[in-house]
Motif scaffolding. Structure first.
Motif, PDB file in Angstrom:
ATOM      1  N   ASN A  28       0.830  -1.208   0.000  1.00  0.00           N
ATOM      2  CA  ASN A  28       0.000   0.000   0.000  1.00  0.00           C
ATOM      3  C   ASN A  28       0.860   1.252   0.000  1.00  0.00           C
ATOM      4  OD1 ASN A  28      -2.289  -1.500  -0.065  1.00  0.00           O
ATOM      5  ND2 ASN A  28      -2.805  -1.253   2.092  1.00  0.00           N
ATOM      6  N   SER A  73       1.881   1.754  -3.549  1.00  0.00           N
ATOM      7  CA  SER A  73       0.737   2.317  -4.297  1.00  0.00           C
ATOM      8  C   SER A  73       0.555   3.788  -3.973  1.00  0.00           C
ATOM      9  CB  SER A  73      -0.554   1.580  -3.948  1.00  0.00           C
ATOM     10  OG  SER A  73      -0.425   0.231  -4.240  1.00  0.00           O
ATOM     11  N   THR A  79       0.614   6.537  -6.795  1.00  0.00           N
ATOM     12  CA  THR A  79      -0.634   7.273  -7.034  1.00  0.00           C
ATOM     13  C   THR A  79      -0.439   8.771  -6.819  1.00  0.00           C
ATOM     14  OG1 THR A  79      -1.909   5.367  -6.312  1.00  0.00           O
ATOM     15  CG2 THR A  79      -3.078   7.455  -6.422  1.00  0.00           C
ATOM     16  N   VAL A 131      -0.900  11.716  -9.586  1.00  0.00           N
ATOM     17  CA  VAL A 131      -1.823  12.846  -9.394  1.00  0.00           C
ATOM     18  C   VAL A 131      -1.051  14.163  -9.492  1.00  0.00           C
ATOM     19  CG1 VAL A 131      -3.342  14.013  -7.754  1.00  0.00           C
ATOM     20  CG2 VAL A 131      -3.518  11.557  -8.034  1.00  0.00           C
ATOM     21  N   PHE A 180      -0.235  14.805 -13.075  1.00  0.00           N
ATOM     22  CA  PHE A 180      -1.424  15.257 -13.798  1.00  0.00           C
ATOM     23  C   PHE A 180      -1.670  16.747 -13.539  1.00  0.00           C
ATOM     24  CE2 PHE A 180      -5.530  15.356 -15.606  1.00  0.00           C
ATOM     25  CZ  PHE A 180      -6.404  15.952 -14.715  1.00  0.00           C
ATOM     26  N   MET A 229      -3.490  22.080 -17.911  1.00  0.00           N
ATOM     27  CA  MET A 229      -3.857  21.794 -16.525  1.00  0.00           C
ATOM     28  C   MET A 229      -2.957  22.578 -15.570  1.00  0.00           C
ATOM     29  SD  MET A 229      -5.634  20.431 -14.232  1.00  0.00           S
ATOM     30  CE  MET A 229      -6.729  19.530 -15.279  1.00  0.00           C
ATOM     31  N   PHE A 265      -4.012  26.146 -15.550  1.00  0.00           N
ATOM     32  CA  PHE A 265      -5.316  26.275 -14.906  1.00  0.00           C
ATOM     33  C   PHE A 265      -5.163  26.234 -13.388  1.00  0.00           C
ATOM     34  CE2 PHE A 265      -9.811  25.870 -14.435  1.00  0.00           C
ATOM     35  CZ  PHE A 265     -10.034  24.949 -13.425  1.00  0.00           C
ATOM     36  N   TRP A 304      -7.893  -0.051  -0.288  1.00  0.00           N
ATOM     37  CA  TRP A 304      -7.205   1.240  -0.220  1.00  0.00           C
ATOM     38  C   TRP A 304      -6.510   1.601  -1.529  1.00  0.00           C
ATOM     39  CZ3 TRP A 304      -9.353   4.375   2.655  1.00  0.00           C
ATOM     40  CH2 TRP A 304      -9.852   4.015   3.915  1.00  0.00           C
ATOM     41  N   PRO A 305      -5.714   0.685  -2.115  1.00  0.00           N
ATOM     42  CA  PRO A 305      -5.144   1.048  -3.422  1.00  0.00           C
ATOM     43  C   PRO A 305      -6.223   1.297  -4.466  1.00  0.00           C
ATOM     44  CG  PRO A 305      -4.133  -0.976  -2.602  1.00  0.00           C
ATOM     45  CD  PRO A 305      -5.198  -0.619  -1.644  1.00  0.00           C
ATOM     46  N   MET A 329      -7.829   4.660  -3.737  1.00  0.00           N
ATOM     47  CA  MET A 329      -6.882   5.756  -4.054  1.00  0.00           C
ATOM     48  C   MET A 329      -6.841   5.990  -5.555  1.00  0.00           C
ATOM     49  SD  MET A 329      -3.484   5.794  -1.716  1.00  0.00           S
ATOM     50  CE  MET A 329      -3.060   4.109  -2.010  1.00  0.00           C
ATOM     51  N   MET A 330      -6.755   4.867  -6.295  1.00  0.00           N
ATOM     52  CA  MET A 330      -6.678   4.989  -7.740  1.00  0.00           C
ATOM     53  C   MET A 330      -7.975   5.547  -8.291  1.00  0.00           C
ATOM     54  SD  MET A 330      -6.201   2.339 -10.745  1.00  0.00           S
ATOM     55  CE  MET A 330      -7.947   2.361 -10.722  1.00  0.00           C
ATOM     56  N   GLY A 339      -8.170   9.201  -7.643  1.00  0.00           N
ATOM     57  CA  GLY A 339      -7.287   9.893  -8.590  1.00  0.00           C
ATOM     58  C   GLY A 339      -7.933  10.025  -9.954  1.00  0.00           C
ATOM     59  N   LEU A 354     -10.728  12.533  -9.881  1.00  0.00           N
ATOM     60  CA  LEU A 354     -10.134  13.884  -9.856  1.00  0.00           C
ATOM     61  C   LEU A 354      -9.682  14.289 -11.255  1.00  0.00           C
ATOM     62  CD1 LEU A 354      -9.057  16.174  -7.931  1.00  0.00           C
ATOM     63  CD2 LEU A 354      -6.884  15.003  -7.983  1.00  0.00           C
ATOM     64  N   PHE A 355      -9.026  13.366 -11.977  1.00  0.00           N
ATOM     65  CA  PHE A 355      -8.594  13.648 -13.344  1.00  0.00           C
ATOM     66  C   PHE A 355      -9.790  14.081 -14.171  1.00  0.00           C
ATOM     67  CE2 PHE A 355      -4.799  12.179 -12.054  1.00  0.00           C
ATOM     68  CZ  PHE A 355      -4.207  11.050 -12.612  1.00  0.00           C
ATOM     69  N   LEU A 368     -11.257  17.596 -13.097  1.00  0.00           N
ATOM     70  CA  LEU A 368     -10.419  18.751 -13.398  1.00  0.00           C
ATOM     71  C   LEU A 368     -10.203  18.942 -14.884  1.00  0.00           C
ATOM     72  CD1 LEU A 368      -7.741  18.667 -10.585  1.00  0.00           C
ATOM     73  CD2 LEU A 368      -9.585  20.288 -10.902  1.00  0.00           C
ATOM     74  N   SER A 369     -10.207  17.860 -15.656  1.00  0.00           N
ATOM     75  CA  SER A 369      -9.908  17.985 -17.082  1.00  0.00           C
ATOM     76  C   SER A 369     -10.905  18.833 -17.806  1.00  0.00           C
ATOM     77  CB  SER A 369      -9.906  16.611 -17.747  1.00  0.00           C
ATOM     78  OG  SER A 369      -8.686  16.010 -17.560  1.00  0.00           O
ATOM     79  N   PHE A 390     -11.350  10.842 -22.802  1.00  0.00           N
ATOM     80  CA  PHE A 390     -10.506  10.692 -21.622  1.00  0.00           C
ATOM     81  C   PHE A 390     -10.834   9.397 -20.888  1.00  0.00           C
ATOM     82  CE2 PHE A 390      -7.438  12.656 -18.916  1.00  0.00           C
ATOM     83  CZ  PHE A 390      -7.706  12.188 -17.640  1.00  0.00           C
ATOM     84  N   TYR A 426      -8.520   6.290 -20.994  1.00  0.00           N
ATOM     85  CA  TYR A 426      -7.463   6.107 -19.992  1.00  0.00           C
ATOM     86  C   TYR A 426      -8.044   5.544 -18.700  1.00  0.00           C
ATOM     87  CZ  TYR A 426      -3.823   7.357 -16.609  1.00  0.00           C
ATOM     88  OH  TYR A 426      -2.884   7.331 -15.606  1.00  0.00           O
ATOM     89  N   TYR A 478      -6.060  -2.585 -13.502  1.00  0.00           N
ATOM     90  CA  TYR A 478      -5.582  -2.590 -12.117  1.00  0.00           C
ATOM     91  C   TYR A 478      -6.433  -3.500 -11.246  1.00  0.00           C
ATOM     92  CZ  TYR A 478      -3.620  -0.770  -7.780  1.00  0.00           C
ATOM     93  OH  TYR A 478      -2.990  -0.650  -6.569  1.00  0.00           O
TER      94      TYR A 478
END
Lengths: 393, 380
Positions: free
Chosen positions: A304, A307, A311, A315, A318, A327, A330, B16-17, B20-21, B24, B27-28, B31-32, B185, B188, B196
């Motif tokens: 973990n 990861s 991760t 982020v 990105f 981005m 922005f 948790w992984p 988290m992924m 993320g 969020l991508f 925000l994109s 998008f 991806y 994953y």
């Protein structure tokens, strides 16, 4: 003991294939992908003549002839000012070609020309603007000619030479020029930021190596950690020698990535090479400290933690513009605090400041931010590592 | 149900992984779509312009008013203009020096200084400036004063050709463009999530000791494989549903139209393909780190090379030709075709249908390959 641990850490880390992949092979693959995807970017964003069709007027009037002549001038391939690639066809065929996306739009020529498009975009805007400008110029010329004819008639000339007056008015209008000077200088390529975020990501991936190296001295993680904890060697000696070995491996990986992107992909890092090298070293140090910090976090298993580093780095990348350079801009404009705390953004911004020669102050601000970031995480990690006791192992 | 419960237990252990992924990726996505990068309308039709007017005369006011009508005029402080030009937030920067209007009225040839980005929009903005000032000069040459010249110029420049939009159906073009960008998008996102999650969980099921115990148990092997496949399908569909729901929330008008339904179908087919790639990755991986590494390489590689991050029109011809052999190309190509659709006819849907069939074919190929490699591992 320092040298002994340093040497054996180097050997252990170099034997870990996954680490070699993340620090070396993955960045090279990604750099190649970026290059393949972006190699046409600058050329494709420059102006290309727009494909259009013109439907000639059925009733020939003076205005429609002037209009068609103006379009022909703008479509002349021998002129530097060529704006359109024009062909002449019927209304039905033009409509079909527009539906099939073979043209950006078509014009029906008449006394009142009309523009036909299918969607909004820069090509359609340029088409409409060019047609409007022809109509405006025609209008101004006709007004100027009418005024001149009126003056001549008032001066006692009952039959003024309309054609000659109109031609003179047209020459006066079209030859009127305005002095506009473009002081932009060399246009820099925003795509370079993508490669800078890649390097910044590689710097932060030194966290995985750092974590790998330091975790073997933690008693609650593995058997080796238990053995090293009860030795007479100071923990600081072991941790710092492991960290130094990790840093050197990461710098070696960064050197390979740098040489590849500079010599093979021809990426421009500007001319301040000493600052580029300094930033890379400090960036890698920031990644290492981040990895050591994550290593000391309690109640999180090793996979973990891996990861978490990957991760958070993705982020951060990105937000620094890896999946679209806009981005970064922005976030910098609307949420500046986010990128002030994002180490990937600090490294990217440092490379950007060196490339654009925007000023040394910005570069040094990024550099010191990275050093402060590294210092804070290292201090917290040291407190987390020292004098640990366990109820049971 | 035993297999499904075990599947969920492993998913819970790896929560948790996975969370988290997923966070993320969400969020991508969020925000994109506040930024201006992507497919559809790669460049706005109104150039982004910044004006520094130090003159404050009738002519400069008239020019500013004209540019405000034709362009997006932004207020950016002078110390931020370099960044704005680099990132093309400003494509054209005009500085009107003090005394410009007076000099023009007196028949002089004063010079205007501009800064441009390397884009066609900046040429358009320059053309607007040139057109306005040239017209003012024509009226000044005819003996008019500055105020009359500005007034006549405004009247002349109002002359415009009529524009007809040759679209039979009225759609919100801006939202349609953003929805296309979102679904591109998603290439991806779906690849990352499927490879994953499914890759890691299947890898756990294929651990040597666990697999041997399963094989010598009384459980029917075909039933075991069927349950595993269905479990994967449920998780994969769950991932797809989350992102489809996001699209419905962000782009309600578009998703309620035929375009939205076609986007959903296309992303569903691609999700199946992404799931099959997840199977394949778990079959060829020797460790969990390999799964993670392959996920990054495959997801980023396919996204960059097939037009998900960079519009297809900007990719080199050679790269586009090679991309025909990748599943993401057909997914992104279908999204772009759906965006351009006007009336839904058989002929219009044909290329989209072909792309969908190719995606199903890719899914079948990857499934087949994963079965082959799994059987090979078992024999070894």
């Amino acid at each position: 003991m320092f040298a002994h641990n340093f040497l054996y850490t180097l050997k252990i880390l170099l034997g870990r294939r996954s680490l070699v992949f993340w620090t070396m092979a993955f960045p090279l693959i990604l750099a190649t992908l970026f290059y393949l995807a972006f190699s046409n970017f600058s050329a494709s964003s420059q102006f290309e003549p727009i494909r259009i069709a013109v439907v000639r007027s059925e009733e020939k009037t003076e205005n429609s002839e002037i209009f068609e002549s103006a379009i022909a001038t703008l479509s002349d391939p021998d002129q530097e000012t060529q704006v359109f690639k024009t062909h002449y066809t019927t209304a039905a065929k033009a409509k079909q070609q527009l539906a099939d996306n073979k043209i950006a739009g078509y014009i029906i020529s008449s006394d009142q020309p009309s523009v036909h498009i299918k969607e909004n975009g820069i090509e359609q805007t340029i088409l409409k603007s060019a047609v409007d400008e022809i109509l405006v110029d025609t209008d101004i010329i006709q007004h100027a000619a009418a005024k001149q004819i009126e003056i001549e008639m008032r001066q006692g000339n009952p039959n003024p030479d309309v054609q000659s007056i109109t031609q003179e008015a047209a020459d006066a209008v079209l030859n009127e020029d305005v002095k506009i000077k473009d002081i932009s200088g060399e246009h820099l390529d925003p795509i370079m930021v993508e490669f800078y975020t890649l390097l910044a990501m590689v710097c932060m991936y030194s966290g995985t190596i750092g974590m790998e190296a330091v975790s073997k001295h933690q008693a609650n993680v593995n058997a080796q950690g238990k053995r090293t904890s009860i030795t007479g060697v100071k923990k600081s000696t072991l941790v710092f020698s492991s960290a130094l070995a990790s840093w050197l491996i990461q710098l070696a990986a960064l050197t390979v990535v740098f040489l590849f992107t500079y010599h093979v992909l021809h990426i421009d890092y500007g001319t301040h090479w000493m600052q580029v090298i300094l930033l890379t070293c400090v960036g890698s140090l920031a990644g290492l400290c981040f990895g050591i910090f994550v290593c000391t976090l309690p109640k999180i298993s090793q996979p973990n933690k891996d990861s978490l580093i990957i991760t958070l780095t993705m982020v951060g990348s990105f937000l620094s513009g890896m999946m679209g350079v806009d981005m970064k801009y922005f976030i910098d404009k609307n949420m500046p605090l986010v990128n002030k705390l994002n180490p990937v953004a600090m490294i990217t911004d440092g490379y950007y400041a060196l490339y654009t020669n925007i000023g040394a102050a910005r570069f040094y601000e990024d550099l010191f931010s990275l050093l402060i970031f590294s210092g804070i995480l290292l201090v917290i990690a040291i407190f987390g590592l020292r004098r640990q006791t366990y109820d049971s192992l | 149900m035993t297999v499904f419960r075990a599947y969920l237990r492993i998913l819970k252990k790896r929560k948790w992984p996975v969370l988290m992924m997923s966070a993320g990726l969400v969020l991508f996505s969020l925000l994109s779509f506040g930024t201006d990068s992507g497919t559809g309308y790669y460049k706005a039709s109104k150039p982004n312009v910044v004006i520094y007017d130090h003159d404050d005369s009738k002519i400069s006011d008239g020019l500013c008013a004209y540019l405000k009508k034709k362009c997006d005029v932004k207020k950016i402080p002078a110390d931020q203009i370099d960044d704005a030009l680099f990132y093309e937030d400003a494509e054209y920067v005009l500085t009107i020096p003090k005394g410009y209007g007076k000099a023009l009225t007196e028949g002089d040839e004063p010079e205007l200084k501009i800064r441009t980005s390397n884009e066609s929009s900046s040429l358009l903005a320059k053309q607007y400036t040139h057109e306005y000032l040239r017209t003012v000069k024509v009226y000044l040459s005819a003996g008019n004063d500055a105020e009359t010249a500005v007034k006549e110029t405004a009247s002349s420049l109002d002359r415009a050709a009529s524009v007809k939009m040759e679209r039979k159906k009225k759609v919100n073009m801006t939202e349609l463009g953003k929805a296309t960008q979102f679904f591109n998008f998603e290439n991806y996102i779906l690849l990352c999530a499927n490879i994953y999650i499914i890759g890691l969980i299947l890898f756990s099921f294929r651990e040597e000791k666990l697999e041997r115990r399963t094989r010598i148990s009384s459980m029917n092997f075909h039933r075991y494989n069927r349950d595993l496949l269905l479990s994967n399908l449920v998780v994969s569909l769950g991932i797809w549903a989350v992102y489809t729901l996001m699209a419905v929330l962000f782009y309600p008008q578009t998703m309620a139209t035929d375009h939205g339904r076609l986007f959903m179908m296309n992303s569903f087919l691609f999700n199946l393909c992404a799931m099959s790639i997840g199977f394949f990755v778990s079959a060829i991986s020797k460790s969990k780190n390999t799964v993670t590494a392959l996920m990054n390489v495959i997801a980023l590689g396919l996204s960059f090379l097939c037009g998900a991050f960079v519009p297809m029109s900007m990719l080199p011809a050679g790269v586009l030709k090679a991309a025909h052999f990748l599943p993401s190309y057909w997914f992104v190509n279908n999204n772009d075709l759906i965006q351009e659709l006007d009336v839904i006819t058989g002929k219009a849907l044909q290329p989209i249908g072909q792309g969908g069939l190719i995606l199903i074919l890719f899914a079948a190929v990857f499934f087949g390959l994963s079965l082959f490699f799994t059987a090979k591992k078992r024999k070894a």
